[in-house]
Design an enzyme around this catalytic site. Structure first.
Site, PDB file in Angstrom:
ATOM      1  N   LYS A   1      43.737   9.302 -61.100  1.00  0.00           N
ATOM      2  CA  LYS A   1      43.489   9.744 -62.476  1.00  0.00           C
ATOM      3  C   LYS A   1      43.244   8.606 -63.471  1.00  0.00           C
ATOM      4  O   LYS A   1      43.897   7.577 -63.417  1.00  0.00           O
ATOM      5  CB  LYS A   1      44.665  10.582 -62.982  1.00  0.00           C
ATOM      6  CG  LYS A   1      44.871  11.904 -62.286  1.00  0.00           C
ATOM      7  CD  LYS A   1      43.697  12.860 -62.408  1.00  0.00           C
ATOM      8  CE  LYS A   1      43.433  13.338 -63.795  1.00  0.00           C
ATOM      9  NZ  LYS A   1      44.414  14.253 -64.330  1.00  0.00           N
TER      10      LYS A   1
ATOM     11  N   HIS B   1      27.362  25.584 -79.678  1.00  0.00           N
ATOM     12  CA  HIS B   1      28.154  26.525 -78.854  1.00  0.00           C
ATOM     13  C   HIS B   1      28.524  25.891 -77.508  1.00  0.00           C
ATOM     14  O   HIS B   1      28.752  26.598 -76.544  1.00  0.00           O
ATOM     15  CB  HIS B   1      27.405  27.832 -78.587  1.00  0.00           C
ATOM     16  CG  HIS B   1      26.888  28.530 -79.802  1.00  0.00           C
ATOM     17  ND1 HIS B   1      27.482  29.658 -80.314  1.00  0.00           N
ATOM     18  CD2 HIS B   1      25.832  28.258 -80.615  1.00  0.00           C
ATOM     19  CE1 HIS B   1      26.792  30.056 -81.394  1.00  0.00           C
ATOM     20  NE2 HIS B   1      25.798  29.218 -81.591  1.00  0.00           N
TER      21      HIS B   1
ATOM     22  N   GLU C   1      43.540  12.442 -76.509  1.00  0.00           N
ATOM     23  CA  GLU C   1      44.360  13.656 -76.498  1.00  0.00           C
ATOM     24  C   GLU C   1      45.455  13.596 -77.549  1.00  0.00           C
ATOM     25  O   GLU C   1      45.761  14.590 -78.209  1.00  0.00           O
ATOM     26  CB  GLU C   1      44.976  13.867 -75.124  1.00  0.00           C
ATOM     27  CG  GLU C   1      43.949  14.147 -74.033  1.00  0.00           C
ATOM     28  CD  GLU C   1      44.584  14.122 -72.652  1.00  0.00           C
ATOM     29  OE1 GLU C   1      45.049  15.165 -72.196  1.00  0.00           O
ATOM     30  OE2 GLU C   1      44.621  13.019 -72.032  1.00  0.00           O
TER      31      GLU C   1
ATOM     32  N   SER D   1      48.341   8.750 -63.702  1.00  0.00           N
ATOM     33  CA  SER D   1      49.316   9.784 -63.397  1.00  0.00           C
ATOM     34  C   SER D   1      50.355   9.231 -62.436  1.00  0.00           C
ATOM     35  O   SER D   1      50.037   8.420 -61.570  1.00  0.00           O
ATOM     36  CB  SER D   1      48.598  10.973 -62.748  1.00  0.00           C
ATOM     37  OG  SER D   1      49.481  11.728 -61.958  1.00  0.00           O
TER      38      SER D   1
END
Lengths: 462, 462, 462, 462
Positions: D297, D161, D304, D291
């Protein structure tokens, strides 16, 4: 309330009782009751292992096994009633055992996790229901063989693009579905061969009970059930993988989606062939329905429902795939939602197969109507071109062009090729005569010259 | 058996009774009972129209309306019980009317078709349930506004690629979901505006009852129900389209799929932010559960189920789309299978929204933990680059490079930028001083300099 | 290598060059080049806003606008060529500007983020392509109206369950598709009304440029483009929502899925009606193909491809829905994958509509064949039952049964109802005479007695 | 125009040239060029069979084989260029042969159908690409083994969980993905075992060439290619089934969907574990991006994209399933649309696997951060309860409650369990002492007491 809380299988650290609407929302008992039998098996094995490891005494083991056996008996007799207030089937059975043996039941859930139970239960469900699916599918296969044999000398129009293509043996047509469904049979059978209900994963990290204890307990249980699994496969290799994976369910749902796709194609064809317009086959009346407004209707509802259920079966597959996408390891509550799609696909397809096996045996051919269609001269165009290529050594593409022009000429002049005199035919090719046309434009010639196919019907024993 | 057959709404031309397993397979009563109320409405209007056209007498009309009214009353009181043996809800109500008024009931189904009834019922269902969805969604929107106002001066870490990006007002974060769900609200509201329950299509070809009679009967009925639809819209424009189309259901299922996608993203974020690792928020304990094995667990089950149900809601959409693909006009039995996906999506989402509205009000922020995260100097990198671009007129791309190198230097040398002396900073840019750093690397500065956004909270009244 | 790195729009803090295979894998230029025009718009507005806020000088603004204008000119002329080595269209245009104006280009990307650009570009794409879809769809609607008018006195067999049901006006049939596609038209038009390309969101947190500057820059730009959007709507309300949401794409893909579903049904019917067996319509030959083996074939390939593409259009919708499921806020790289499904659905459907509009105008009816079908007596069964109910006041259910039995009798005795003497008919009902049969079992009677439908063709102007 | 028509492989009976837009719409050469190699194989076998059956002479056979061999050589060298004007790859190769050998090429397409070619080509493609997928997958499996071995004594926090659950060996974690992907490997390998490229089906009805001729031609060809298929399997059993079935493609797409689901879960976990908040692992910088706005970043874009592509791979599966639903036998043009989803899934997954194998080898653990997490006392709660159950013979449910309360007490009193004196502990249970706590609340104890799992790493050789 407090008392109610204690009936949950967790809760020591919680101050507030669980929200009622949420509790209702998160329940699974209304569908996971189907797993009751398999959950008992898990408990039987687990109790035995607990005893082997000295966590419970022989007497305790006996009492627990007896209580579990009683519940199993009810299940087998179809008399088991789940308690709607329970969170899930594991809790329900735990509570039912508690009713029978009192606080001893508190030891039943020692050192195990529902994460382990649920995956065991689901695998066992797949094994049992998968076997039932195979049995039903084999009935359908037998029916298709029966239909093919019954009509073994009959011919029918073959279609591509839903346009008349070539004349084919009816059994080529009916056996096409046999071969499709036979691959489905093999696909499910192969899948079942990879399945083994494992236990001992704990919540995600394993348990303190020794591997050997599980092995012996499992061995005993499986012998009782006369099941032969490879014991080594039934022990947990990797506990995280075990509790967090549902690829076996996706694999079954995929196999069922393919099977359903085949059924939808069969249904579509039968719907078409039983229209007034095609009229090649008669459907069994007792599987059709009428209309509340239109008195003359005889509708192929069974076939339409089969075709329509394709959406459901595809949707169930997507549903689980989407649910599993990107879930972190190990168990997440999202996984609870694997069950309804699984149950839905299994149950719909079992119903379809059960009825389909009998439906097929009610199909009869309208030979008259089929023979009328054989008058269509386009149906022999390919054989005419093949004749020119094979016997007159024309390059096939030229023969193809020639026959195309012959057909167009026939349409334009409104004269059947069969009625053309030699003089007319010979303008297209010196080798074309009325006699040749008569020989080639004949359904039996068409079948006879196909040499690439063996048409012996296979045998199929489940 | 014969008697049983007569209870069907069709069958005159059939010799054989319908196969039992097939009858069971083709039933819809077990789910379409939900449409009982709307089916009564259809009958009320229809009876009135029959009377206006002289098909039934005033007295017959009165008796039928009374019988229907009695059943409606039971439905409204929640006491209606469908008869499991009936084929569908239309048959069930027909039979119940027959029990009340005897053979007069045989006139109820004059000149109408279940094809017409079912689409009327389903549209009415969408209208009623759509309104309920809007009400529940508006509760969630209110909760999000409440959460945003409650924390209106709080800041939080904003993420892209799940990597810390920039500091943002917490209300920007929480209101992002408000705006998503507000579009869902508008999407459903717009959809409802296009819906109107039509009647008079017959099976596919219209009926002998005049348009005017339907119009008056409908008018009367809608006035009673205090509903305002455009009457012209509620008459059938094209009967084939009316009985064979289900695009309105697909449109609702699509809108719900988008809404569910938004809920899944919200759930995912809350799950992440309530991990021990992020720890930005506390979830309401009464919406969490524990583990039967691990005593310390507090699991965000509600959120996981919301995320998990995304599969179901997507699957329902696909299910209907696939079912409808390539269906010939007009009605086909496949369409019966539109109901379960519709009911499933509506009911799951209603449950989710109902709980979510209260769940949101139980969320609290862990300000300490958030403030600790603000020490991360990367969070100010953008503002540093923007400062150089705006105040020092550096081409932004150069400023971006410069700050990238500063960060790397800081990491390599293990010295915080905040702790760098002017001499060190000025090597990167003469305009960089410890004072500048102190000013810029401050959460409140970060918010203050963003001028492109208006942060006034909108008002939302349903 | 170093130089190549500098052509990226990021990278200051990175030590290692990016892996080549990964760079290739993550590129989007091969499909997002379609957004070039809209990306220029974003830059035009942005440059103007930068100048208004004093970030660049008037001269700089002029040079940048000129360079951008040049590129836009190439795009409009269809001469724009993207550089395959660029990461994406934003980078490509940035690099192209750099080629024209040198290091000044480094200021172009000041204070903005590709996250902001991409969503602006995609919205603009949807607006432009959505308009094209509406134009094409309106051509198809015009064609359907044309077809309906051309055949306005023709009748055809209406089907339910693919079984002959009732005789209907051909225009009822063809207009059914008009009404379906008209709703698709409205659905897309309504969607377009909600769209507005917003800018100013930054990466997720807004930018230091003032709202007013964006507003003025945008206003100027839109005036130039003669576009009327609500300016307030075009400013960012919530920057996280703006950069992380793609519901507008899902909504368009849903609307296209419904449209495609309608096209698939139309295609299916036309395929059926142009079989040798139904033979109600002739398809335009120039949209059909033949077979390389079978010389006589004329296959409805266009319609089959339309039907087949339904899978693609559904798949595109589900692809994006699945991708967006459970994504944390705000932007994630996953979202890059929204473009191919969008482009694919838009392009396939534009092709289909373009061809369909002309295809429809090539359809002709086989009146002879249709009239032959009207000899089927089952087609009048409903009207016979309705006659008994309306004129003889029989309860409809009894009339339905009676006609069912009459049909069965006719089949069993192999005597047409039309040929039955009064003595035979009167056994079923005293009101049934040969004269009645002649009157009722007539296609024109069938149409005339339907009073619930208005058959005036609507007008449609785009 | 006329000449252009003659380059099609059909058309004799057509008067009008095909519509240009439709021709463009229906082309497949832009994607089916990938099948060029396999299409040559079909031709090589076919030419040999034609010769064996006397349809072409030895000399003709030689010339055709030579021309085909030349094209094959171009393909193998990567120099093959398809002609965009050709309808499909079969036509393109036919035309290319014609260029080489003139009108003799007209004999190449004798007695065969593109229906037969395409399914042969697609099966061969699946066999070849399936093998490449296995090779790549085995690289990933090797990398996972490498990662597990490299960190074989390391521990990590296990989650359920997404809440901290229990401490586990890192290799349990990493090997969970090994076992998932291993099943994917086996699933694809099993699938490949069922595949055999068949030929001789004709359009749907078989051909006049004898079975034995195909057998010998095939045998020769396969020997040349050093391929071992069962020859019996490679002859057509049922020609309708052969040309109209695509279940083998659906099966591969399903297996790839499951594999992709696994990859998405792995990607999700790595994204989580590499956040600043979890920070358990470092990702290889050369597979991350930055970025354009935010200089600090480092984004896990590869992961992704892998997660995001799940939508694509699912969509491809559903696309084909939907396309195949309800298609009548035998071949329909809809089936042409099976290729893009197949190519897309195969190519995306090959890219992912290729990169993933190297990506995994760039992962390193942050042992410090992990050890810090081990201070969380909740992580030992289960072992504490198990200790009480095993060594103190408490019913587990009581032990579970007790530990729950101990944790809550610790939280409320803000005193670590590790710091509680015996006097405090003994209030919970006499057997609980500071010494016991020290022993049990230790990561190595936690691992040691798990006896249900064997942790020997498997060997894996492709």
């Amino acid at each position: 309330m407090k008392k109610k809380m204690s009936k949950k299988m967790w809760g020591g650290r919680f101050k507030k009782p669980v929200d009622k609407a949420f509790a209702e929302f998160s329940k699974s008992i209304q569908y996971d009751y189907r797993l009751a039998e398999y959950d008992i098996y898990h408990s039987l094995i687990h109790v035995d292992a607990l005893h082997r490891e000295g966590v419970i005494t022989k007497g305790e083991r006996g009492k627990l096994l007896e209580a579990l056996g009683d519940i199993l008996y009810e299940i087998k007799k179809g008399r088991f009633k789940f308690t709607a207030a329970a969170e899930d089937i594991h809790t329900d059975i735990q509570n039912k055992v508690e009713k029978k043996v009192g606080t001893l039941a508190l030891k039943l859930h020692s050192l195990r996790s529902r994460n382990d139970q649920i995956v065991f239960d689901e695998k066992f469900y797949c094994i049992d229901e998968g076997q039932k699916l195979l049995n039903l599918l084999s009935e359908v296969l037998q029916s298709l063989l029966w239909l093919s044999k019954k009509n073994k000398n009959k011919l029918i129009v073959g279609y591509t693009h839903l346009q008349r293509a070539q004349i084919i043996p009816f059994s080529d047509y009916s056996m096409a579905f046999f071969y499709m469904l036979k691959r489905d049979f093999d696909r499910i059978a192969n899948f079942l061969g990879t399945l083994c209900p494992a236990l001992g994963a704990g919540a995600l990290a394993g348990t303190p009970l020794r591997r050997g204890a599980y092995r012996k307990a499992l061995d005993k249980m499986l012998k009782l059930k006369a099941r032969s699994f490879s014991l080594d496969q039934c022990l947990v290799k990797n506990p995280l993988d075990t509790v967090s994976e549902r690829d076996f369910i996706v694999e079954l749902l995929s196999a069922l989606a393919i099977l359903q796709m085949h059924l939808s194609r069969f249904a579509e064809d039968l719907i078409l062939y039983s229209t007034k317009e095609f009229n090649y086959i008669n459907l069994p009346e007792d599987f059709c329905t009428g209309s509340s407004l239109m008195p003359h209707k005889k509708n192929p509802d069974f076939l339409e429902l089969v075709r329509g259920y394709t959406g459901r079966i595809y949707g169930n597959l997507l549903s689980l795939l989407a649910t599993l996408k990107g879930l972190p390891l190990a168990y997440n509550r999202d996984m609870q939602l694997d069950k309804e799609p699984l149950f839905s696909s299994v149950e719909v397809i079992k119903d379809e197969l059960k009825i389909m096996a009998r439906f097929i045996r009610g199909i009869s051919l309208n030979t008259n109507q089929i023979n009328k269609a054989f008058e269509d001269e386009g149906l022999y165009a390919t054989e005419l071109a093949e004749f020119l290529a094979m016997e007159k050594k024309m390059p096939f593409k030229k023969a193809h062009d020639l026959v195309g022009k012959l057909i167009r000429y026939s349409e334009d002049k409104k004269i059947k090729i069969r009625n053309m005199p030699d003089s007319m035919l010979s303008k297209f090719h010196p080798g074309l005569t009325a006699q040749v046309i008569k020989r080639v434009m004949n359904p039996h010639y068409v079948i006879k010259v196909k040499k690439s196919i063996s048409r012996k019907l296979p045998t199929f024993k489940k």
